[in-house]
Enzyme design. Structure first.
Site, mmCIF file in Angstrom:
data_model
loop_
_atom_site.group_PDB
_atom_site.id
_atom_site.type_symbol
_atom_site.label_atom_id
_atom_site.label_comp_id
_atom_site.label_asym_id
_atom_site.label_seq_id
_atom_site.Cartn_x
_atom_site.Cartn_y
_atom_site.Cartn_z
ATOM 1 C CG ASP A 55 -2.212 0.826 0.925
ATOM 2 O OD1 ASP A 55 -2.146 1.720 0.053
ATOM 3 O OD2 ASP A 55 -3.247 0.627 1.585
HETATM 4 C C1 NOJ Z 1 -4.060 3.907 0.236
HETATM 5 C C2 NOJ Z 1 -5.258 3.013 0.371
HETATM 6 O O1 NOJ Z 1 -5.197 2.297 1.581
HETATM 7 C C3 NOJ Z 1 -5.418 2.020 -0.771
HETATM 8 O O2 NOJ Z 1 -6.661 1.412 -0.640
HETATM 9 C C4 NOJ Z 1 -5.256 2.696 -2.092
HETATM 10 O O3 NOJ Z 1 -5.421 1.760 -3.131
HETATM 11 C C5 NOJ Z 1 -3.909 3.368 -2.164
HETATM 12 N N1 NOJ Z 1 -3.822 4.369 -1.115
HETATM 13 C C6 NOJ Z 1 -3.638 4.029 -3.514
HETATM 14 O O4 NOJ Z 1 -4.426 5.136 -3.677
#
Ligand code: NOJ
Length: 682
Positions: free
Chosen positions: A253
């Site tokens: 993430d």
């Molecule tokens: C953080 C989030 O937790 C995740 O769900 C997302 O896909 C990513 N950012 C990218 O934007």
């Protein structure tokens, strides 16, 4: 490829890096990340680029700069729509129609692909039990069976049968694993999930996405029993890849590799890179630890270059499966965007999905409203178009249908007035007064209130899930006018609605319904469509009951019908255990009766038969649900578990015989070893 070029393939940067090739502007971000322009040139994937013109420009510049001529992958969070915004996922789930989710994902894929997107960071399939967590809006609720059906449907919708079709995008299962169990509902918090709970409740939906062929997976931010998912080799390697047979690409993430230092499991960025690589994270999102320390780690023999090769191959394989080596632009073009984005067909699908997602919680008979009434629409969501919900940012407010626009256009009422009333931070007396006057001059007030869309979603946890104070004040003022009040709630989570329910003539949970949300509300209150949503997350009565979910493990001191007065039971002294509205709940404008329920067991199979009859005066849709309880087993079992359901459409007086066949898998369950077990019993 040189080792450095390989590490670049494993790095994901945002679009700003790519639009600035060869300019001094690039120096800033590069300096911050301590990487070179050649690294950007060989970078594997881009996050957050939107629009065919932008993605094409980046791809062109990239292919010119990259000595290896490997196209970049464009990834984006396409969660509940791209330009056509569908209801938030929690709403989509309340339709109890995985097919609607599949269709929503297919439409989202077409639109996103036309803008040049190759991978959607969806579906988010975290099981949720705590409405304080803002991200419950992205999930499909508290049931592993329903979540799994949705998970597979989303994957099929995004990917179709062949990723090479240019209007498909790769799906990314997230967030593995157990992110939805963030303690106390505080986003990014740690989780404590026993292994039986992990496998029985949290894992099935991720696994269903693996089985449906999802091409990517994202590791979650949380630590799972002490090990952050980003560094969790057991989770990503032993379970996801080996046990479940996942062959796709795993991404971290946002910034999560570097955050291993904050978790306190890596002493520095080099160790963070080592732990993530070793755990099986192929792509590092938005930080550059792989690039900075990967070569050193290989030189020192800590990481075997063959492991880097395997990760790079998984990235290249994804590019190949998407057909990028033949055509790096796929369906990205301004013409396709014009043709597809928010076309009539997509709007229609979004409208139908929105209507199906809404849940009628109360109705004393006032709904559907009578034709020709004078109706006052009151609240921030009356004329407000900010009803797209979190991740709806690729949609546009000016293309969104407000409730007022749709109700007015319906021509159903003799008079339609609107007033804002109050916002979310405070209530202005003059606005409140105007709203009261508007209600007083009508036959019925429809209150369109709730939480602002920014109050749920990522990093939007709340300790109190009541209506915001200003909204409560508005509600109180309008109810006191003595006019009948219909309350429509816009929110990304279950709110505390006891008082609202008691003082309203009817109550509808509308979620954040998306681009066509206003039309869906208008259709419901005028009776053009029938309410058919059923909750997939329990609505608590008060904060103290949270976490509250229907499929809890049984206890040794349960409250049963015979002993409610007893003290030493698993209960509160100041609140019932039951929710205000349970999982599976929702009303219709008609009534149905279920009779003649019988169950026959033969071998490992149970056949359940029942008759469902529409006993009311309107056509209706009922969702017949089958729950089981395993009365005893080698481990504690849930008090209730959904095992099957069927939606039936019935004319007044019509009945239908329903047959459910529950096989061995319905009576099997996961234990700590992560395997399904089937035991005899009752
Ligand atoms: C953080 C989030 O937790 C995740 O769900 C997302 O896909 C990513 N950012 C990218 O934007």
């Amino acid at each position: 490829m040189t080792l450095r070029q390989k590490l670049s393939q494993l790095t994901q940067l945002d679009s700003s890096f790519f639009l600035k090739y060869g300019t001094s502007e690039l120096t800033g971000p590069l300096h911050g990340m301590n990487i070179k322009e050649e690294d950007v040139a060989c970078c594997g994937s881009v996050l957050g680029a939107i629009g065919a013109d932008v993605t094409r420009e980046i791809q062109e510049k990239h292919l010119a700069a990259d000595p290896l001529k490997i196209p970049v992958l464009f990834m984006l969070d396409v969660i509940h729509g791209f330009r056509t915004i569908f209801p938030i996922n929690l709403g989509l789930a309340c339709a109890w129609e995985p097919e609607t989710a599949r269709q929503a994902a297919e439409i989202s894929a077409k639109e996103a692909a036309a803008s040049g997107i190759h991978v959607s960071f969806a579906p988010m399939e975290d099981l949720v039990r705590d409405p304080r967590w803002g991200r419950v809006m992205e999930s499909t609720g508290e049931d592993p069976y329903l979540n799994s059906l949705y998970s597979a449907a989303f994957v099929k919708g995004f990917q179709g049968n062949d990723l090479r079709e240019p209007d498909r995008v790769a799906a990314c299962i997230k967030h593995i694993a157990g992110y939805g169990a963030a303690e106390a509902g505080r986003d990014y918090n740690t989780t404590e999930i026993g292994l039986n709970t992990l496998f029985e409740f949290y894992m099935p939906a991720y696994r269903a996405a693996v089985d449906a062929g999802a091409a990517m997976a994202m590791a979650s931010f949380n630590a799972l029993n002490g090990v952050p998912s980003t560094a969790n080799r057991w989770l990503l390697n032993d379970i996801l890849r080996k046990k479940w047979g996942f062959k796709g690409t795993v991404i971290s993430d946002w910034g999560a590799v570097e955050k291993l230092r904050m978790h306190g499991v890596a002493k520095d960025r080099k160790e963070a890179a080592y732990k993530a690589l070793n755990a099986g994270i192929d792509i590092e999102m938005m930080t550059s630890d792989y690039l900075q320390f990967g070569e050193e780690l290989v030189r020192e023999g800590k990481i075997n270059e063959a492991e880097i090769d395997a990760a790079v191959l998984r990235v290249l394989d994804l590019k190949d499966r998407l057909g990028l080596f033949e055509d790096p632009y796929r369906s990205a073009s301004a013409d396709n965007e014009k043709l597809l984005l928010l076309c009539e067909e997509h709007r229609k699908a979004a409208c139908e999905a929105a209507a199906k997602s809404m849940v009628l919680l109360e109705n004393n008979g006032i709904l559907p409203l009578k034709k020709g009434m004078r109706v006052a629409l009151i609240g921030p969501f009356a004329e407000g178009k900010d009803i797209l919900g979190g991740w709806g940012c690729t949609g546009r407010f000016d293309e969104t249908v407000s409730v007022y626009d749709a109700v007015k256009a319906s021509g159903y009422f003799s008079e339609v007035t609107a007033a804002y009333g109050a916002g979310f931070d405070g209530a202005d007396d003059a606005e409140l007064e105007k709203a009261v006057k508007t209600a007083e001059n009508s036959d019925v007030a429809v209150l369109l209130i709730g939480e602002h869309q920014d109050m749920s979603g990522e990093a939007a946890s709340r300790t109190d899930i009541s209506l915001p104070a200003a909204q409560k004040k508005l509600f109180d003022k309008i109810v006191k006018t003595g006019k009948p009040v219909i309350t429509v709630i816009f929110s990304g989570r279950p709110l505390l609605l006891s008082e609202t329910a008691e003082r309203s003539e009817a109550l509808i949970q509308a979620w954040f319904p998306g681009t066509e949300g206003g039309r869906a509300v208008a259709d419901l209150i005028t009776g053009k469509t029938e309410p058919q949503g059923r909750l997939t997350m329990s609505f608590p009565r008060n904060m103290g009951q949270i976490p509250l979910y229907y499929n809890a493990f049984s206890t040794g001191r349960p409250v049963t019908g015979e002993n409610p007065a007893e003290r030493y039971l698993s209960k509160y002294i100041d609140s019932p255990n039951t929710p205000l509205y349970p999982f599976g709940y929702g009303l219709s404008y008609s009534h149905t009766e279920i009779s003649g329920v019988s169950c026959e067991v033969s071998g490992d199979k149970a056949t359940v038969t029942a008759e469902v009859k529409n006993t009311g005066e309107r056509e209706t849709t009922e969702t017949v649900q089958i729950y089981i309880r395993d009365m005893y087993a080698s481990v504690v079992r849930p008090v209730k578990q959904l095992k099957a359901f069927k939606k039936v459409r019935l004319m007044p007086g019509e009945s239908e015989k329903i047959i459910f066949e529950l096989g061995r898998e319905s009576f099997s369950f996961y234990k700590e070893d992560g395997d399904l077990h089937f035991e005899g019993g009752r």
